[in-house]
Design a protein around this motif. Structure first.
Motif, PDB file in Angstrom:
ATOM      1  N   LEU A 116      51.426  38.543  45.250  1.00 43.26           N
ATOM      2  CA  LEU A 116      51.469  39.279  44.178  1.00 43.26           C
ATOM      3  C   LEU A 116      49.908  38.963  43.574  1.00 43.26           C
ATOM      4  N   ALA A 117      49.139  40.241  43.451  1.00 40.66           N
ATOM      5  CA  ALA A 117      47.953  40.294  42.796  1.00 40.66           C
ATOM      6  C   ALA A 117      47.449  41.529  42.147  1.00 40.66           C
ATOM      7  N   PRO A 118      46.459  41.050  41.303  1.00 40.71           N
ATOM      8  CA  PRO A 118      45.974  42.354  40.649  1.00 40.71           C
ATOM      9  C   PRO A 118      44.915  43.000  41.538  1.00 40.71           C
ATOM     10  N   GLN A 119      44.754  44.125  41.506  1.00 39.70           N
ATOM     11  CA  GLN A 119      43.979  45.077  42.328  1.00 39.70           C
ATOM     12  C   GLN A 119      42.721  45.368  41.413  1.00 39.70           C
ATOM     13  N   ASN A 120      41.437  44.868  41.470  1.00 37.12           N
ATOM     14  CA  ASN A 120      40.401  45.195  40.558  1.00 37.12           C
ATOM     15  C   ASN A 120      39.697  46.449  40.965  1.00 37.12           C
ATOM     16  N   GLU A 121      39.617  47.332  40.265  1.00 40.41           N
ATOM     17  CA  GLU A 121      39.053  48.575  40.891  1.00 40.41           C
ATOM     18  C   GLU A 121      37.654  48.390  41.260  1.00 40.41           C
ATOM     19  N   ALA A 122      36.782  47.383  40.933  1.00 42.72           N
ATOM     20  CA  ALA A 122      35.682  47.349  41.551  1.00 42.72           C
ATOM     21  C   ALA A 122      35.437  46.962  43.025  1.00 42.72           C
ATOM     22  N   ILE A 123      36.681  46.186  43.431  1.00 42.29           N
ATOM     23  CA  ILE A 123      36.486  45.963  44.808  1.00 42.29           C
ATOM     24  C   ILE A 123      37.449  46.588  45.801  1.00 42.29           C
ATOM     25  N   GLU A 124      37.049  46.435  47.055  1.00 44.65           N
ATOM     26  CA  GLU A 124      37.714  47.153  48.125  1.00 44.65           C
ATOM     27  C   GLU A 124      39.174  46.784  48.193  1.00 44.65           C
ATOM     28  N   LYS A 125      40.277  47.577  48.306  1.00 47.94           N
ATOM     29  CA  LYS A 125      41.616  47.371  48.076  1.00 47.94           C
ATOM     30  C   LYS A 125      41.969  46.092  49.210  1.00 47.94           C
ATOM     31  N   GLU A 129      51.355  42.751  47.338  1.00 46.15           N
ATOM     32  CA  GLU A 129      52.033  43.507  46.207  1.00 46.15           C
ATOM     33  C   GLU A 129      51.003  43.506  45.238  1.00 46.15           C
ATOM     34  N   THR A 130      50.189  44.715  44.845  1.00 51.92           N
ATOM     35  CA  THR A 130      49.093  44.828  43.969  1.00 51.92           C
ATOM     36  C   THR A 130      49.605  45.687  42.822  1.00 51.92           C
ATOM     37  N   THR A 131      48.951  45.507  41.356  1.00 49.55           N
ATOM     38  CA  THR A 131      49.093  46.419  40.416  1.00 49.55           C
ATOM     39  C   THR A 131      47.819  46.452  39.735  1.00 49.55           C
ATOM     40  N   PRO A 132      47.340  47.590  39.342  1.00 51.38           N
ATOM     41  CA  PRO A 132      46.123  47.571  38.469  1.00 51.38           C
ATOM     42  C   PRO A 132      45.910  46.466  37.460  1.00 51.38           C
ATOM     43  N   GLY A 133      44.658  46.088  37.478  1.00 58.00           N
ATOM     44  CA  GLY A 133      44.445  44.631  36.622  1.00 58.00           C
ATOM     45  C   GLY A 133      44.706  44.933  35.094  1.00 58.00           C
ATOM     46  N   GLY A 134      44.911  46.026  34.532  1.00 56.89           N
ATOM     47  CA  GLY A 134      45.367  46.390  33.219  1.00 56.89           C
ATOM     48  C   GLY A 134      46.714  45.927  32.978  1.00 56.89           C
ATOM     49  N   ALA A 135      47.707  46.540  33.957  1.00 49.64           N
ATOM     50  CA  ALA A 135      49.078  46.287  34.074  1.00 49.64           C
ATOM     51  C   ALA A 135      49.751  45.004  34.740  1.00 49.64           C
ATOM     52  N   TYR A 136      48.720  44.206  34.915  1.00 48.60           N
ATOM     53  CA  TYR A 136      49.005  42.949  35.767  1.00 48.60           C
ATOM     54  C   TYR A 136      49.955  41.939  35.035  1.00 48.60           C
ATOM     55  N   ALA A 149      56.001  34.910  47.406  1.00 50.46           N
ATOM     56  CA  ALA A 149      55.623  33.432  47.760  1.00 50.46           C
ATOM     57  C   ALA A 149      54.722  33.027  47.086  1.00 50.46           C
ATOM     58  N   VAL A 150      53.614  33.901  46.756  1.00 50.21           N
ATOM     59  CA  VAL A 150      52.484  33.380  46.140  1.00 50.21           C
ATOM     60  C   VAL A 150      52.062  34.344  45.074  1.00 50.21           C
ATOM     61  N   ILE A 151      51.859  33.830  43.971  1.00 44.70           N
ATOM     62  CA  ILE A 151      51.308  34.762  42.716  1.00 44.70           C
ATOM     63  C   ILE A 151      49.782  34.303  42.704  1.00 44.70           C
ATOM     64  N   LEU A 152      48.845  35.203  42.749  1.00 44.75           N
ATOM     65  CA  LEU A 152      47.483  34.826  42.352  1.00 44.75           C
ATOM     66  C   LEU A 152      46.953  35.488  41.206  1.00 44.75           C
ATOM     67  N   ASP A 153      45.875  34.943  40.399  1.00 42.72           N
ATOM     68  CA  ASP A 153      45.486  34.939  39.111  1.00 42.72           C
ATOM     69  C   ASP A 153      46.616  34.847  38.213  1.00 42.72           C
ATOM     70  N   ALA A 154      47.471  33.795  38.351  1.00 39.96           N
ATOM     71  CA  ALA A 154      48.737  33.614  37.674  1.00 39.96           C
ATOM     72  C   ALA A 154      48.208  33.609  36.159  1.00 39.96           C
ATOM     73  N   GLY A 155      47.667  32.679  35.973  1.00 41.78           N
ATOM     74  CA  GLY A 155      46.976  32.601  34.471  1.00 41.78           C
ATOM     75  C   GLY A 155      48.106  31.874  33.739  1.00 41.78           C
TER      76      GLY A 155
END
Length: 557
Positions: free
Chosen positions: A59-68, A89-96, A111-117
């Motif tokens: 699970l990760a946020p999709q930053n609009e400034a980088i390639e998918k 499993e990606t979601t736009p950063g604002g809704a992440y 299994a993994v969560i990135l930018d979990a914060g």
């Protein structure tokens, strides 16, 4: 400072109802996507893997400034290098953040969560119920880079370790001098030169400079259109108090905690804070602080500062934007910390270890756990950190020539390259992760890049170097004895308590601060009431928890 409440009292019931319905629709949409485990067309949907590759759901946020992330070159490079295959499993950063909370609540997470914060409280919460797995043994057996960092990087072990002794999430290390000293302001040196003024060094001198900016027509257009000082709570390091209050008492501009003679205090409840508010109120009352400084966003500041006629004297936040669109940034130089009436002259200080961002969940099989920790360990390597931040060699950076020197005057290791452009002149999407998940960006890596001859030139290299030089102006004003350390550990029950109290306290301080500065509250009449208000917000309990944790931290040093 946070944004003031913009709710209109006269709003109609119809508008309110519409907002509620819209909120419900958005929430239901997120709930449905959480239950499905995917988010629209961004979900990977891959079910097969290459021969021998470990499938890793992420699970990760999709930053609009980088390639998918599904097609990102760095994603593909990692897959080949580590013999894994991502199922994104990606979601736009604002809704992440909403998405993350919903999938954790539903139990349908990967299994993994990135930018979990995840805060310490969240680590305890989800570790206790088994959703986040302990990583200690995995690090010991499969993650030499992380293991080495835990032993060598100051504060990392404390930041990573929960009160129960387990590591449930890997922190992102982002050391950079200009990140450490981000509570900065920038002053218009063209105006200073035109008016024959020196760089101010005290709060009194700063007041006189702002008065001159307002009254002496430094832009020369014959109009009283100059804005002496502006800022925004929307930008990193911004806010009316972030820089100026440090001339009265230490201000971290977020939690408002500090230390005095070994005792943890709440800066926003001290007499020195009142003195700072009185100073800021004077500036505001005399029209020296932009009235929009409490509510406007960063775009509004940039538009104001880049009008055809130069219009802003001082800009208060960390990053002053450059490039062709904002050429006037070259008119500004960083203003070092000011000395207050009682001799206080401090720089806000922020450690380079962020919230823990890399989580492995109980959904991972044993094979996936090993693949996941190897991924985190690779991102902790120097190669992984460089590639996630700057892209591939020849694209975002190159090896330095033997004649090129780094920030500290030594042989440089890397040199930043300008991004390639498409035929239409636009910059291509970055084939990096832009520091997604985790990394180990140390000062030693940042400072090993070539020091550009002209820090005001265009490009990422000069820009980074300019901010490093700016931070060097703040470094001498550090006093770690007054800074509440970010690496303290709290007992599980205390971590949950402070997370609940903290938001209420900061909201109260931010709202009251704005009212005192703008004059909606009278400091001489309402200060005692303001201090009394802390009793109902459990400040005493909040400070005791922090004091106990601080005492344990000091004993372990």
């Amino acid at each position: 400072m946070k944004e003031l409440d913009s709710e209109h009292k006269g709003e109609t019931l119809l508008k309110k109802t519409g907002r509620v319905l819209l909120s419900l629709i958005m929430t239901m949409s997120l709930l449905l996507s959480a239950c499905s485990g995917k988010t629209g067309s961004d979900a990977s949907g891959e079910t097969s893997t290459r021969d021998g590759a470990v499938r890793l759901s992420v699970l990760a946020p999709q930053n609009e400034a980088i390639e998918k992330l599904q097609t990102n070159r760095f994603s593909k490079y990692i897959e080949e290098k580590l013999d894994i295959q991502f199922a994104w499993e990606t979601t736009p950063g604002g809704a992440y953040n909403d998405k993350k909370q919903l999938v954790l609540a539903s139990g349908d997470y990967p299994a993994v969560i990135l930018d979990a914060g995840v805060s310490k409280a969240d680590q305890i919460k989800y570790g206790k119920i088994g959703a986040f797995i302990p990583l200690n043994d995995l690090i010991e057996q499969h993650a030499p880079n992380i293991k080495k960092a835990l032993a060598e990087v100051d504060g990392l072990k404390e930041a990573a370790t929960s009160p129960d002794g387990n590591i449930y999430a890997i922190p992102k290390i982002n050391e950079c001098l200009h990140c450490t000293y981000n509570q900065r302001v920038w002053i218009n040196t063209v105006w200073l030169d035109k008016l024959g003024l020196d760089m101010p060094t005290t709060t009194d001198e700063f007041y006189e400079v702002l008065k001159a900016f307002k009254e002496k027509d430094p832009n020369g257009n014959g109009k009283a259109d100059e804005v002496p000082f502006t800022t925004t709570p929307d930008e990193w390091g911004g806010g009316v108090d972030a820089f100026l209050m440090n001339a009265f008492i230490y201000n971290d501009a977020s939690k408002y905690l500090s230390v005095k003679d070994g005792k943890v205090i709440y800066s926003a409840a001290q007499p020195e804070w009142r003195e700072g508010l009185e100073y800021l109120h004077r500036l505001y009352q005399e029209g020296l602080i932009d009235k929009g400084a409490f509510t406007q966003n960063g775009d509004a500041v940039k538009q104001l500062a880049n009008k055809p006629d130069s219009s802003v004297g001082v800009v208060g936040y960390a990053i002053i934007t450059g490039g062709v669109k904002y050429p006037r940034n070259k008119d500004y130089a960083v203003l070092p910390p000011l000395k207050g009436p009682n001799g206080v002259q401090l720089a806000g200080y922020s450690a380079g270890i962020r919230q823990s961002d890399f989580v492995i969940t109980n959904k991972a099989t044993e094979e996936e756990k090993i693949a996941a920790i190897r991924l985190a360990d690779y991102l902790y390597s120097e190669e992984g950190t460089i590639l996630t931040s700057y892209g591939f060699e020849g694209d975002g950076w190159k090896k330095a020539e033997s004649s090129q020197l780094d920030y500290n005057g030594q042989q440089a290791k890397y040199d930043v390259l300008p991004p390639a452009s498409q035929t239409n002149g636009s910059v291509t999407l970055a084939d990096t992760w832009w520091q997604l998940g985790t990394m180990q960006m140390l000062n030693s890596i940042r400072e090993s890049f070539v020091a550009p001859e002209d820090p005001l030139a265009e490009g990422d290299g000069p820009r980074e170097y300019r901010f490093w030089l700016a931070a060097k102006e703040y470094e001498p004003f550090t006093n770690l004895d007054v800074v509440y350390p970010g690496s303290v550990n709290f007992k599980p029950e205390d971590a949950l308590t402070i997370s609940q109290i903290e938001r209420t306290l900061t909201d109260y301080v931010d709202s009251s601060m704005a009212q005192f500065i703008t004059g909606n509250k009278d400091i001489s009449k309402d200060w005692d009431s303001y201090i009394g208000g802390f009793k109902g917000l459990q400040l005493e309990k909040y400070l005791k928890v922090h004091q106990d944790a601080y005492d344990e931290w000091r004993a372990s040093q």
